[in-house]
Write an enzyme that holds these catalytic residues in place. Structure first.
Site, PDB file in Angstrom:
ATOM      1  N   ASP A 100     -15.623 -15.768   8.231  1.00 30.70           N
ATOM      2  CA  ASP A 100     -14.564 -16.782   8.286  1.00 30.70           C
ATOM      3  C   ASP A 100     -15.098 -18.200   8.100  1.00 30.70           C
ATOM      4  OD1 ASP A 100     -12.625 -14.885   8.532  1.00 30.70           O
ATOM      5  OD2 ASP A 100     -12.198 -15.228  10.649  1.00 30.70           O
TER       6      ASP A 100
ATOM      7  N   HIS B 168     -10.432 -13.350   7.571  1.00 32.34           N
ATOM      8  CA  HIS B 168      -9.601 -14.399   6.977  1.00 32.34           C
ATOM      9  C   HIS B 168      -9.964 -14.668   5.523  1.00 32.34           C
ATOM     10  CE1 HIS B 168      -6.983 -16.393  10.038  1.00 32.34           C
ATOM     11  NE2 HIS B 168      -7.732 -15.659  10.843  1.00 32.34           N
TER      12      HIS B 168
END
Length: 443
Positions: free
Chosen positions: A49, A85
């Protein structure tokens, strides 16, 4: 051996739909990079991320390039894995763009081999395991995976060196179970051998020790949500202030982790309660007066009466950089009602009559019940004096209501006539029907 362990940078995250929050995340990453360089780290690992989205904007990519260049200038290699993500289903991601610029090395299973000064590729069937190498330390890892994918991937991440670092973006059950309510993908027993476990995904800093080794999470570099607040404020009877979560990264020396804190924008988690609106507003203004003007405040206000949230939001907007205010009405507590049994209110005879009212007895049973009751003296035997008359009158009233008798005057007159008849004949007449016995004319 010394290295920096960073995770959950979330570049490009415009929290609360505020563009300046994305700048805060970029600033935090830059501060961490400066501290890592100052500490003379031998290498850096980013445990997922780096970006908030898998398709970061050009501005966000530019911010990543500028900060990663700080390591490149100092010849500090960077090794990274994709998080949940910023991973992509495509073969090429923003990570590979940065890799092509020589700014980082992407760890994990790849279709094609990658080789470089600090990178090796190990062929496993029809794929390649790309790993980092710095002196005699192996750096292995892979992108964020589902639970069932990990069952196949983890056995492939076995080090060939006595000194190794495993980099993953996953939740480990034993760490999650401490004080977090979130799902997990693996347990300690699933992990392959390593000298240090550099994890990402959990945004709170955690260092879990087992068998003399550390599973570590540095947490997100900035305050991603309210659970990561810097200050916790509770104000009911008295004002209570507590420190929240620290932000930063982990500096690892000889595989022993040490958390390094950085300064970030203040995030206040506020809950205020008061019965009156006036008292609530007074407390809220007091808390606002203590807040940093550049801070963020998320407040929950509780009162018995409605509060003008819009007006308070306007006031807060002048005192802090950003504020969110929510109102929750205090509901009155409902008193428990004790439910008593029918037997506590009615006599045995009355309870049997209640069965009639519910349609649970036929007419013959009712007839026998009433005759037996009155021929035996009925309620008159239960108590003496005025109390006896009250019981008898209440019983007669219930029976009258059941069968909808005529007016009391007519009823008294008929009973008087029946009494005179009884005296003249001096012989009890057996009632033909229950209605006849009660002195009610059939229509």
């Amino acid at each position: 051996m010394k290295f920096a362990h960073i995770a959950d940078v979330h570049l490009g995250y415009e929290q609360y739909n505020q563009p300046w929050r994305a700048e805060d995340f970029a600033k935090a990453f830059k501060v961490i990079a400066e501290k890592a360089v100052e500490s003379n780290a031998d290498f850096v690992v980013i445990a997922g991320d780096l970006f908030h989205r898998s398709l970061p904007s050009p501005r966000t990519i530019k911010e990543a390039v500028e900060t990663l260049w700080m390591f490149r200038k100092e010849n500090i290699p960077v090794f990274a894995v994709e998080g949940n993500h910023d991973k992509t289903s495509r073969d090429i991601s923003a990570y590979h763009l940065l890799e092509s610029l020589g700014l980082l090395n992407v760890l994990g299973l790849r279709r094609n081999p990658v080789r470089g000064e600090n990178v090796e590729s190990l062929r496993i069937q029809n794929v390649y395991l790309v790993k980092g190498v710095v002196d005699d330390v192996e750096i292995l890892g892979d992108r964020h995976r589902s639970k069932w994918q990990l069952e196949k991937v983890l056995p492939l991440l076995k080090p060939q060196s006595d000194k190794s670092v495993l980099v993953l973006h996953q939740a480990v059950k034993e760490v999650v179970d401490i004080d977090l309510d979130m799902a997990y993908e693996l347990t300690i027993n699933d992990l392959p051998e390593a000298s240090y476990y550099a994890f990402g995904h959990i945004h709170l800093p955690k260092i879990y020790e087992f068998d003399g080794k550390a599973i570590a999470y540095p947490g997100s570099v900035e305050r991603y949500d309210l659970r990561e607040a810097s200050k916790i404020v509770r104000y009911r009877d008295e004002l209570v202030l507590k420190d929240g979560i620290r932000k930063g990264f982990i500096l690892v020396k000889n595989f022993r982790p040490e958390f390094v804190e950085i300064e970030t924008r203040e995030l206040y988690d506020v809950e205020i309660e008061d019965e009156s609106v006036e008292g609530l507003e007074k407390k809220f203004l007091e808390v606002l007066g203590r807040a940093d003007k550049e801070g963020i405040m998320v407040a929950k206000l509780k009162s018995s009466d409605a509060v003008d949230v819009r007006r308070l939001s306007e006031v807060a907007a002048k005192r802090v950089r950003y504020a969110e205010i929510r109102f929750e009405r205090i509901l009155e507590e409902i008193e428990e009602v004790e439910i008593k049994q029918e037997s506590e209110f009615f006599t045995e005879f009355e309870l049997k009559l209640l069965e009639l009212l519910r349609g649970e007895m036929d007419e013959d049973e009712v007839y026998s019940l009433v005759v037996e009751h009155y021929l035996s003296g009925g309620a008159l035997k239960q108590e003496e004096g005025a109390e006896e008359r009250v019981v008898e009158e209440e019983t007669e009233k219930k029976v009258e209501e059941q069968f909808k008798g005529d007016e009391e005057a007519d009823e008294a007159e008929r009973r008087a006539e029946e009494t005179e008849k009884a005296k003249s004949t001096k012989k009890a007449r057996k009632p033909k029907t229950l209605l006849d016995f009660l002195g009610v004319e059939e229509e």
